[in-house]
Write a protein that holds these residues in place. Structure first.
Motif, PDB file in Angstrom:
ATOM      1  N   LEU A  20       0.826  -1.208   0.000  1.00 34.19           N
ATOM      2  CA  LEU A  20       0.000   0.000   0.000  1.00 34.19           C
ATOM      3  C   LEU A  20       0.861   1.259   0.000  1.00 34.19           C
ATOM      4  CD1 LEU A  20      -2.785  -1.035   2.583  1.00 34.19           C
ATOM      5  CD2 LEU A  20      -2.935  -1.060   0.086  1.00 34.19           C
ATOM      6  N   VAL A  21       1.882   1.270   0.838  1.00 34.47           N
ATOM      7  CA  VAL A  21       2.718   2.468   0.974  1.00 34.47           C
ATOM      8  C   VAL A  21       3.507   2.727  -0.306  1.00 34.47           C
ATOM      9  CG1 VAL A  21       4.693   3.451   2.199  1.00 34.47           C
ATOM     10  CG2 VAL A  21       2.863   2.318   3.483  1.00 34.47           C
ATOM     11  N   SER A  22       4.104   1.691  -0.875  1.00 35.00           N
ATOM     12  CA  SER A  22       4.957   1.876  -2.047  1.00 35.00           C
ATOM     13  C   SER A  22       4.177   2.351  -3.261  1.00 35.00           C
ATOM     14  CB  SER A  22       5.685   0.567  -2.375  1.00 35.00           C
ATOM     15  OG  SER A  22       4.766  -0.434  -2.784  1.00 35.00           O
ATOM     16  N   ARG A  23       2.880   2.069  -3.291  1.00 33.67           N
ATOM     17  CA  ARG A  23       2.061   2.473  -4.433  1.00 33.67           C
ATOM     18  C   ARG A  23       1.218   3.705  -4.134  1.00 33.67           C
ATOM     19  NH1 ARG A  23       3.402  -2.567  -4.519  1.00 33.67           N
ATOM     20  NH2 ARG A  23       3.709  -3.662  -6.513  1.00 33.67           N
ATOM     21  N   GLY A  24       1.442   4.305  -2.975  1.00 29.27           N
ATOM     22  CA  GLY A  24       0.715   5.522  -2.616  1.00 29.27           C
ATOM     23  C   GLY A  24      -0.768   5.298  -2.429  1.00 29.27           C
ATOM     24  N   LEU A  25      -1.164   4.089  -2.019  1.00 31.62           N
ATOM     25  CA  LEU A  25      -2.579   3.779  -1.829  1.00 31.62           C
ATOM     26  C   LEU A  25      -3.018   4.201  -0.431  1.00 31.62           C
ATOM     27  CD1 LEU A  25      -2.640   0.225  -3.459  1.00 31.62           C
ATOM     28  CD2 LEU A  25      -3.344   2.393  -4.480  1.00 31.62           C
ATOM     29  N   THR A  26      -4.199   4.755  -0.334  1.00 31.87           N
ATOM     30  CA  THR A  26      -4.739   5.204   0.941  1.00 31.87           C
ATOM     31  C   THR A  26      -5.232   4.017   1.755  1.00 31.87           C
ATOM     32  OG1 THR A  26      -5.450   7.238  -0.156  1.00 31.87           O
ATOM     33  CG2 THR A  26      -6.375   6.787   2.015  1.00 31.87           C
ATOM     34  N   PRO A  69      -9.897   8.890   4.422  1.00 34.10           N
ATOM     35  CA  PRO A  69     -10.636   9.461   3.281  1.00 34.10           C
ATOM     36  C   PRO A  69     -10.058   9.010   1.948  1.00 34.10           C
ATOM     37  CG  PRO A  69     -10.240  11.141   4.949  1.00 34.10           C
ATOM     38  CD  PRO A  69      -9.456   9.933   5.365  1.00 34.10           C
ATOM     39  N   GLY A  70     -10.893   8.448   1.099  1.00 32.98           N
ATOM     40  CA  GLY A  70     -10.444   7.965  -0.195  1.00 32.98           C
ATOM     41  C   GLY A  70      -9.887   6.557  -0.179  1.00 32.98           C
ATOM     42  N   GLY A  71      -9.786   5.942   0.994  1.00 36.42           N
ATOM     43  CA  GLY A  71      -9.287   4.577   1.090  1.00 36.42           C
ATOM     44  C   GLY A  71     -10.329   3.570   0.626  1.00 36.42           C
ATOM     45  N   LEU A  72      -9.861   2.442   0.143  1.00 35.69           N
ATOM     46  CA  LEU A  72     -10.792   1.423  -0.321  1.00 35.69           C
ATOM     47  C   LEU A  72     -11.599   0.847   0.831  1.00 35.69           C
ATOM     48  CD1 LEU A  72      -8.695  -0.686  -2.861  1.00 35.69           C
ATOM     49  CD2 LEU A  72     -10.687   0.732  -3.370  1.00 35.69           C
ATOM     50  N   PRO A  73     -12.858   0.497   0.573  1.00 35.26           N
ATOM     51  CA  PRO A  73     -13.625  -0.231   1.605  1.00 35.26           C
ATOM     52  C   PRO A  73     -12.940  -1.554   1.915  1.00 35.26           C
ATOM     53  CG  PRO A  73     -15.073   0.558  -0.144  1.00 35.26           C
ATOM     54  CD  PRO A  73     -13.665   0.771  -0.618  1.00 35.26           C
ATOM     55  N   GLU A  74     -13.046  -1.989   3.147  1.00 34.68           N
ATOM     56  CA  GLU A  74     -12.352  -3.202   3.560  1.00 34.68           C
ATOM     57  C   GLU A  74     -12.779  -4.413   2.725  1.00 34.68           C
ATOM     58  OE1 GLU A  74     -11.197  -5.483   7.732  1.00 34.68           O
ATOM     59  OE2 GLU A  74     -12.867  -4.048   7.683  1.00 34.68           O
ATOM     60  N   MET A  84     -13.285  -4.630  -0.316  1.00 34.67           N
ATOM     61  CA  MET A  84     -12.683  -4.644  -1.657  1.00 34.67           C
ATOM     62  C   MET A  84     -11.175  -4.888  -1.619  1.00 34.67           C
ATOM     63  SD  MET A  84     -14.761  -1.471  -3.428  1.00 34.67           S
ATOM     64  CE  MET A  84     -13.885  -1.638  -4.984  1.00 34.67           C
ATOM     65  N   LEU A  85     -10.629  -5.086  -0.416  1.00 32.52           N
ATOM     66  CA  LEU A  85      -9.180  -5.228  -0.302  1.00 32.52           C
ATOM     67  C   LEU A  85      -8.666  -6.577  -0.787  1.00 32.52           C
ATOM     68  CD1 LEU A  85      -8.162  -3.524   3.036  1.00 32.52           C
ATOM     69  CD2 LEU A  85      -7.718  -2.781   0.712  1.00 32.52           C
ATOM     70  N   HIS A  86      -9.589  -7.514  -1.034  1.00 36.58           N
ATOM     71  CA  HIS A  86      -9.123  -8.831  -1.460  1.00 36.58           C
ATOM     72  C   HIS A  86      -8.288  -8.740  -2.740  1.00 36.58           C
ATOM     73  CE1 HIS A  86     -12.185  -9.068  -4.672  1.00 36.58           C
ATOM     74  NE2 HIS A  86     -13.007  -8.499  -3.811  1.00 36.58           N
ATOM     75  N   HIS A  87      -8.581  -7.781  -3.603  1.00 36.81           N
ATOM     76  CA  HIS A  87      -7.844  -7.660  -4.858  1.00 36.81           C
ATOM     77  C   HIS A  87      -6.366  -7.368  -4.595  1.00 36.81           C
ATOM     78  CE1 HIS A  87      -7.350  -6.543  -9.167  1.00 36.81           C
ATOM     79  NE2 HIS A  87      -6.430  -5.729  -8.672  1.00 36.81           N
ATOM     80  N   ASP A  88      -6.087  -6.308  -3.825  1.00 34.15           N
ATOM     81  CA  ASP A  88      -4.694  -5.974  -3.536  1.00 34.15           C
ATOM     82  C   ASP A  88      -4.043  -7.037  -2.656  1.00 34.15           C
ATOM     83  OD1 ASP A  88      -3.736  -3.165  -4.532  1.00 34.15           O
ATOM     84  OD2 ASP A  88      -5.833  -2.932  -4.036  1.00 34.15           O
ATOM     85  N   LEU A  89      -4.820  -7.622  -1.758  1.00 32.50           N
ATOM     86  CA  LEU A  89      -4.261  -8.658  -0.892  1.00 32.50           C
ATOM     87  C   LEU A  89      -3.849  -9.886  -1.703  1.00 32.50           C
ATOM     88  CD1 LEU A  89      -3.612  -9.196   2.044  1.00 32.50           C
ATOM     89  CD2 LEU A  89      -5.901 -10.160   2.332  1.00 32.50           C
ATOM     90  N   MET A  90      -4.639 -10.227  -2.722  1.00 31.92           N
ATOM     91  CA  MET A  90      -4.276 -11.369  -3.565  1.00 31.92           C
ATOM     92  C   MET A  90      -3.071 -11.057  -4.457  1.00 31.92           C
ATOM     93  SD  MET A  90      -6.007 -13.950  -2.662  1.00 31.92           S
ATOM     94  CE  MET A  90      -5.945 -13.267  -0.988  1.00 31.92           C
ATOM     95  N   HIS A  91      -2.882  -9.794  -4.808  1.00 32.62           N
ATOM     96  CA  HIS A  91      -1.635  -9.426  -5.490  1.00 32.62           C
ATOM     97  C   HIS A  91      -0.448  -9.794  -4.614  1.00 32.62           C
ATOM     98  CE1 HIS A  91      -2.255  -7.322  -9.298  1.00 32.62           C
ATOM     99  NE2 HIS A  91      -3.327  -6.729  -8.797  1.00 32.62           N
ATOM    100  N   VAL A 129      -8.960   5.160 -12.903  1.00 34.16           N
ATOM    101  CA  VAL A 129      -7.633   5.075 -12.275  1.00 34.16           C
ATOM    102  C   VAL A 129      -6.758   4.016 -12.939  1.00 34.16           C
ATOM    103  CG1 VAL A 129      -8.464   5.898 -10.041  1.00 34.16           C
ATOM    104  CG2 VAL A 129      -8.515   3.442 -10.549  1.00 34.16           C
ATOM    105  N   VAL A 130      -7.337   3.181 -13.794  1.00 26.81           N
ATOM    106  CA  VAL A 130      -6.588   2.114 -14.467  1.00 26.81           C
ATOM    107  C   VAL A 130      -6.117   2.613 -15.834  1.00 26.81           C
ATOM    108  CG1 VAL A 130      -6.685  -0.230 -15.392  1.00 26.81           C
ATOM    109  CG2 VAL A 130      -7.920   0.335 -13.287  1.00 26.81           C
ATOM    110  N   THR A 131      -4.824   2.529 -16.083  1.00 25.30           N
ATOM    111  CA  THR A 131      -4.265   2.968 -17.354  1.00 25.30           C
ATOM    112  C   THR A 131      -4.236   1.801 -18.334  1.00 25.30           C
ATOM    113  OG1 THR A 131      -2.845   4.577 -16.225  1.00 25.30           O
ATOM    114  CG2 THR A 131      -2.266   3.984 -18.492  1.00 25.30           C
TER     115      THR A 131
END
Length: 335
Positions: A200-206, A211-216, A218-225, A273-275
């Motif tokens: 989270l920190v290295s990618r500047g994710l809240t 404020p602006g942070g993902l709902p808990e 929805m975190l499964h996506h980043d957690l599975m990464h 937000v996705v390029t």
């Protein structure tokens, strides 16, 4: 007595395909790829990966194209037929463009197998690069969004929907939750929680709860990464799509169509937000993600206790989830 499970899984083993079915499946892939002539580099790579995972060896040229009637004869199961028709979108898209002949070939297979897939009609908009038409179908079919809202309603009712609204407005805050996630930075290096904190920190994710942070939920996506070691670049997103396709109920092929459109065709069908990118769909890596997802034994999109895994070393967390890497084959060095 069944044969021992191979250390490196394949589609042939996973779906218990007999040789005739494997040849028919590879032949169908070849038919779609060769609808416009000999396959190019991307198509040849896909054929090589398909031949290997179907247990047919290294030379895909030894197996001729298959007709829709031959594929229908080899696969009488309606469920298997649906999977096959969906999968044929991949060879139709692998060269970063859909041709009229490739689209017609997929439609011929769907008709012969009696399959009505929501994804075959998407080939036309993909061919014409009609972003809105593709995006509309993805939104309608998304199993991720459907499950998210179903969980919110079942677990929290109207209060949960209010939280969704405040999140969309950028006003949702939960200081204790944010503090709990920030405390993951105190865990030992190599633990799942510390790796997730660093992600989270290295990618500047809240952080969730800020404020602006993902709902808990929805975190499964980043957690599975993090759990899988997949990067968040386009190729890594394609790997994760393969992983989710393996276990998500409903229209799980949505994940594959999404990354094909976004990261292989370069279409802006995902959130702003996705390029988008082009040419990032690697068949071997996506297949490996899919086969890993088939081993998952926890519903990571549901109400599971991932906090219990946060202090564990990453390898141990993978074991709890059922996706620990298999031992290396004899004669093959460990990575």
């Amino acid at each position: 007595m069944s044969a021992e499970t191979p250390s490196e899984p394949t589609l042939a083993h996973e779906f218990d395909l007999d040789p005739a079915q494997a040849r028919a499946a590879l032949g169908a892939v070849r038919t779609v790829l060769e609808a416009d002539g000999p396959p190019r580099a991307g198509g040849q790579r896909l054929l090589a990966v398909a031949a290997a995972t179907l247990g047919l060896g290294d030379d895909w040229r030894a197996f001729p194209p298959a007709s829709p009637a031959q594929l229908a004869s080899a696969f009488p199961s309606p469920a298997a037929r649906r999977v096959l028709v969906d999968a044929l979108l991949i060879p139709a898209c692998i060269e970063q463009a859909v041709t009229p002949a490739g689209e017609a070939a997929v439609r011929s297979f769907a008709a012969a197998l009696g399959v009505r897939s929501p994804w075959v009609p998407v080939l036309g908009p993909l061919r014409r690069r009609r972003v809105f038409a593709v995006k509309r179908q993805l939104v309608r079919r998304s199993p991720d969004a459907r499950r998210l809202f179903a969980r919110i309603w079942a677990e929290e009712g109207l209060r949960g929907l209010w939280y969704v609204l405040t999140f969309m407005l950028g006003r949702y805050v939960d200081p204790p939750l944010a503090a709990r996630f920030r405390a993951l930075g105190n865990l030992p290096t190599g633990s799942l929680g510390r790796a997730f904190f660093d992600h989270l920190v290295s990618r500047g994710l809240t952080f969730p709860g800020e404020p602006g942070g993902l709902p808990e939920r929805m975190l499964h996506h980043d957690l599975m990464h993090v759990v899988n070691g997949y990067d968040t670049d386009p190729a890594g997103e394609c790997e994760l799509a393969g992983f989710y396709t393996a276990f998500c109920p409903g229209e799980s092929f949505t994940f594959i169509v999404t990354v094909l459109a976004t990261f292989h065709f370069g279409l802006a069908v995902s959130p702003a937000v996705v390029t988008p990118a082009r040419g990032a769909f690697d068949p071997a890596r996506v297949l490996a993600g899919f086969l890993r997802g088939r081993r998952l034994r926890v519903d990571v999109m549901g109400p599971w206790d991932y906090w219990a895994l946060m202090p564990l070393p990453l390898a141990e967390a993978r074991e709890h989830l059922g996706i620990a890497d298999p031992p290396p084959s004899p004669g093959r060095a460990a990575a």
